[in-house]
Design a protein around this motif. Sequence first.
Motif, PDB file in Angstrom:
ATOM      1  N   ARG A  42     -14.797   7.491  -0.102  1.00  0.00           N
ATOM      2  CA  ARG A  42     -14.777   6.022  -0.204  1.00  0.00           C
ATOM      3  C   ARG A  42     -13.347   5.483  -0.164  1.00  0.00           C
ATOM      4  N   TYR A  43     -12.377   6.344  -0.437  1.00  0.00           N
ATOM      5  CA  TYR A  43     -10.983   5.906  -0.526  1.00  0.00           C
ATOM      6  C   TYR A  43     -10.111   6.374   0.641  1.00  0.00           C
ATOM      7  N   GLY A  44     -10.417   7.528   1.188  1.00  0.00           N
ATOM      8  CA  GLY A  44      -9.539   8.070   2.221  1.00  0.00           C
ATOM      9  C   GLY A  44     -10.254   9.044   3.128  1.00  0.00           C
ATOM     10  N   VAL A  45      -9.467   9.850   3.829  1.00  0.00           N
ATOM     11  CA  VAL A  45     -10.009  10.813   4.785  1.00  0.00           C
ATOM     12  C   VAL A  45      -9.611  12.224   4.377  1.00  0.00           C
ATOM     13  N   ARG A  46     -10.509  13.151   4.655  1.00  0.00           N
ATOM     14  CA  ARG A  46     -10.246  14.554   4.355  1.00  0.00           C
ATOM     15  C   ARG A  46      -9.268  15.087   5.392  1.00  0.00           C
ATOM     16  N   VAL A  47      -8.175  15.685   4.921  1.00  0.00           N
ATOM     17  CA  VAL A  47      -7.178  16.245   5.827  1.00  0.00           C
ATOM     18  C   VAL A  47      -7.157  17.774   5.782  1.00  0.00           C
ATOM     19  N   GLN A  48      -7.699  18.345   4.724  1.00  0.00           N
ATOM     20  CA  GLN A  48      -7.894  19.784   4.612  1.00  0.00           C
ATOM     21  C   GLN A  48      -9.094  20.002   3.703  1.00  0.00           C
ATOM     22  N   LYS A  49      -9.492  21.235   3.524  1.00  0.00           N
ATOM     23  CA  LYS A  49     -10.717  21.524   2.780  1.00  0.00           C
ATOM     24  C   LYS A  49     -10.727  20.898   1.382  1.00  0.00           C
ATOM     25  N   SER A  50      -9.624  20.959   0.672  1.00  0.00           N
ATOM     26  CA  SER A  50      -9.553  20.411  -0.682  1.00  0.00           C
ATOM     27  C   SER A  50      -8.476  19.343  -0.806  1.00  0.00           C
ATOM     28  N   ALA A  51      -8.265  18.591   0.265  1.00  0.00           N
ATOM     29  CA  ALA A  51      -7.215  17.561   0.245  1.00  0.00           C
ATOM     30  C   ALA A  51      -7.654  16.321   1.015  1.00  0.00           C
ATOM     31  N   PHE A  52      -7.374  15.176   0.415  1.00  0.00           N
ATOM     32  CA  PHE A  52      -7.643  13.887   1.038  1.00  0.00           C
ATOM     33  C   PHE A  52      -6.348  13.086   1.105  1.00  0.00           C
ATOM     34  N   GLU A  53      -6.289  12.193   2.072  1.00  0.00           N
ATOM     35  CA  GLU A  53      -5.155  11.292   2.227  1.00  0.00           C
ATOM     36  C   GLU A  53      -5.712   9.869   2.310  1.00  0.00           C
ATOM     37  N   LEU A  60      -4.517   5.370   2.120  1.00  0.00           N
ATOM     38  CA  LEU A  60      -3.527   4.307   2.084  1.00  0.00           C
ATOM     39  C   LEU A  60      -4.091   3.254   1.140  1.00  0.00           C
ATOM     40  N   LEU A  61      -3.539   3.185  -0.090  1.00  0.00           N
ATOM     41  CA  LEU A  61      -4.139   2.384  -1.149  1.00  0.00           C
ATOM     42  C   LEU A  61      -3.129   1.493  -1.859  1.00  0.00           C
ATOM     43  N   THR A  62      -3.639   0.407  -2.445  1.00  0.00           N
ATOM     44  CA  THR A  62      -2.831  -0.410  -3.342  1.00  0.00           C
ATOM     45  C   THR A  62      -2.782   0.302  -4.691  1.00  0.00           C
ATOM     46  N   GLN A  63      -1.939  -0.191  -5.589  1.00  0.00           N
ATOM     47  CA  GLN A  63      -1.871   0.408  -6.925  1.00  0.00           C
ATOM     48  C   GLN A  63      -3.210   0.280  -7.650  1.00  0.00           C
ATOM     49  N   ALA A  64      -3.865  -0.853  -7.500  1.00  0.00           N
ATOM     50  CA  ALA A  64      -5.160  -1.061  -8.159  1.00  0.00           C
ATOM     51  C   ALA A  64      -6.210  -0.098  -7.612  1.00  0.00           C
ATOM     52  N   GLN A  65      -6.220   0.102  -6.305  1.00  0.00           N
ATOM     53  CA  GLN A  65      -7.171   1.036  -5.704  1.00  0.00           C
ATOM     54  C   GLN A  65      -6.892   2.466  -6.168  1.00  0.00           C
ATOM     55  N   CYS A  66      -5.630   2.813  -6.289  1.00  0.00           N
ATOM     56  CA  CYS A  66      -5.259   4.154  -6.750  1.00  0.00           C
ATOM     57  C   CYS A  66      -5.716   4.370  -8.196  1.00  0.00           C
ATOM     58  N   ALA A  67      -5.553   3.357  -9.026  1.00  0.00           N
ATOM     59  CA  ALA A  67      -6.002   3.448 -10.418  1.00  0.00           C
ATOM     60  C   ALA A  67      -7.519   3.620 -10.477  1.00  0.00           C
ATOM     61  N   ARG A  68      -8.253   2.901  -9.629  1.00  0.00           N
ATOM     62  CA  ARG A  68      -9.710   3.007  -9.587  1.00  0.00           C
ATOM     63  C   ARG A  68     -10.112   4.398  -9.100  1.00  0.00           C
ATOM     64  N   LYS A  93       0.842  -1.193   0.000  1.00  0.00           N
ATOM     65  CA  LYS A  93       0.000   0.000   0.000  1.00  0.00           C
ATOM     66  C   LYS A  93       0.875   1.240   0.000  1.00  0.00           C
ATOM     67  N   TYR A  94       0.339   2.297  -0.576  1.00  0.00           N
ATOM     68  CA  TYR A  94       1.054   3.550  -0.725  1.00  0.00           C
ATOM     69  C   TYR A  94       0.245   4.675  -0.102  1.00  0.00           C
ATOM     70  N   ILE A  95       0.946   5.668   0.429  1.00  0.00           N
ATOM     71  CA  ILE A  95       0.273   6.873   0.882  1.00  0.00           C
ATOM     72  C   ILE A  95      -0.094   7.669  -0.369  1.00  0.00           C
ATOM     73  N   VAL A  96      -1.355   8.048  -0.469  1.00  0.00           N
ATOM     74  CA  VAL A  96      -1.847   8.774  -1.634  1.00  0.00           C
ATOM     75  C   VAL A  96      -2.442  10.091  -1.155  1.00  0.00           C
ATOM     76  N   LEU A  97      -2.030  11.180  -1.780  1.00  0.00           N
ATOM     77  CA  LEU A  97      -2.539  12.512  -1.473  1.00  0.00           C
ATOM     78  C   LEU A  97      -3.345  12.992  -2.670  1.00  0.00           C
ATOM     79  N   ILE A  98      -4.592  13.384  -2.443  1.00  0.00           N
ATOM     80  CA  ILE A  98      -5.481  13.857  -3.500  1.00  0.00           C
ATOM     81  C   ILE A  98      -5.818  15.310  -3.212  1.00  0.00           C
ATOM     82  N   ILE A  99      -5.536  16.169  -4.186  1.00  0.00           N
ATOM     83  CA  ILE A  99      -5.793  17.605  -4.046  1.00  0.00           C
ATOM     84  C   ILE A  99      -6.654  18.036  -5.225  1.00  0.00           C
TER      85      ILE A  99
END
Length: 93
Positions: free
Chosen positions: A29-40, A42-50, A5-11
């Motif tokens: 469905r994939y992670g938790v909100r860490v700031q107003k426009s940012a999520f974090e 912990l995903l596999t490569q397949a989950q990240c692609a999805r 699994k990898y740490i994934v940051l979504i902005i």
Amino acid sequence: MRKRKYIVLIIYDVVDNKTRSRLVKCLERYGVRVQKSAFEALLTQAQCARLAHDSSRIIDESVDSLRIYTLDDILNIYTWGIGERKEQDCIIL
């Protein structure tokens, strides 16, 4: 054998409120909100692609921006994004 699994940051930066709400529900469905426009997450490569597939279907590429940073280790950072990326962007970890 456990999948790595990898740490994934979504902005994101989404113009329309309805679209933003749909994107937030998707990202929750994939992670938790860490700031107003940012999520974090912990995903596999397949989950990240999805995640990239699901979220890219929601936003309007002509006006919205979405960035996904997959942190492998200190030297290997993989990015995926929709929207204009400015050359002066600087990533500090």
